[in-house]
Write an enzyme that holds these catalytic residues in place. Structure first.
Site, mmCIF file in Angstrom:
data_model
loop_
_atom_site.group_PDB
_atom_site.id
_atom_site.type_symbol
_atom_site.label_atom_id
_atom_site.label_comp_id
_atom_site.label_asym_id
_atom_site.label_seq_id
_atom_site.Cartn_x
_atom_site.Cartn_y
_atom_site.Cartn_z
ATOM 1 N N ASP A 1 0.838 -1.199 0.000
ATOM 2 C CA ASP A 1 0.000 0.000 0.000
ATOM 3 C C ASP A 1 0.874 1.251 0.000
ATOM 4 O O ASP A 1 0.640 2.183 -0.772
ATOM 5 C CB ASP A 1 -0.919 -0.016 1.226
ATOM 6 C CG ASP A 1 -1.729 1.256 1.359
ATOM 7 O OD1 ASP A 1 -2.563 1.534 0.480
ATOM 8 O OD2 ASP A 1 -1.523 1.987 2.360
ATOM 9 N N ALA A 2 1.891 1.269 0.849
ATOM 10 C CA ALA A 2 2.800 2.417 0.911
ATOM 11 C C ALA A 2 3.523 2.598 -0.430
ATOM 12 O O ALA A 2 3.644 3.719 -0.939
ATOM 13 C CB ALA A 2 3.814 2.237 2.034
#
Length: 164
Positions: free
Chosen positions: A44-45
């Site tokens: 996600d990051a």
């Protein structure tokens, strides 16, 4: 997060060594042994940063527009659509990573359907696994393909709304 919980996490995570420096708990990071939701957390990051960097080729002054647009692109809805578009290009091993994360018990936010949330979690875990394994070329290939799918579907959606 409550202050007490924060203090507890600091005590748990940051343990001093003999010299008073922060001790490293793990010598290496093996993607195969990391929980699927932790892989998704890393993925996600990575996807957030990738999308933000990619959007700089279209806009470089309007931070609010960049933020709003990137938040839309990285949403579970669009990530699920991206996964459906790239699934055919994935290897068996990549599909297995995706499925393992997709099937992991987690709670979908109200902003996404359960199916989309689980699909996006699977995609993020795949990206996280590739990142941790330092398979940068494959990571770039899959992420760019996902970005292109999302971009094209967003354009198609706008064209349908405005009758072009």
């Amino acid at each position: 997060m409550k202050f007490e919980r924060f203090q507890q996490l600091v005590r748990m995570m940051f343990l001093p060594d003999e010299a008073g420096n922060i001790r490293t708990r793990y010598e290496n990071v093996d993607a195969a042994n990391i929980h699927p939701l932790v892989l998704a957390y890393i993925g996600d990051a990575y996807f957030h940063l990738y999308v933000r960097m990619r959007l700089l080729s279209y806009e470089q002054t309007q931070v609010q527009a960049l933020h709003a647009f990137s938040a839309q692109i990285v949403s579970a809805l669009w990530q699920a659509r991206a996964y459906r578009g790239i699934s055919d290009m994935l290897t068996e091993e990549e599909q297995a990573i995706y499925r393992r994360a997709r099937n992991t018990k987690s709670h979908a936010p109200r902003s996404a359907s359960v199916a989309d949330y689980h699909a996006s979690t699977g995609l993020e875990a795949l990206l996280g696994s590739l990142y941790i394994r330092e398979e940068h070329e494959r990571l770039e290939e899959i992420t760019e393909a996902a970005f292109q799918i999302i971009s094209k579907e967003m354009m198609n959606q706008q064209e349908q709304k405005h009758g072009h």
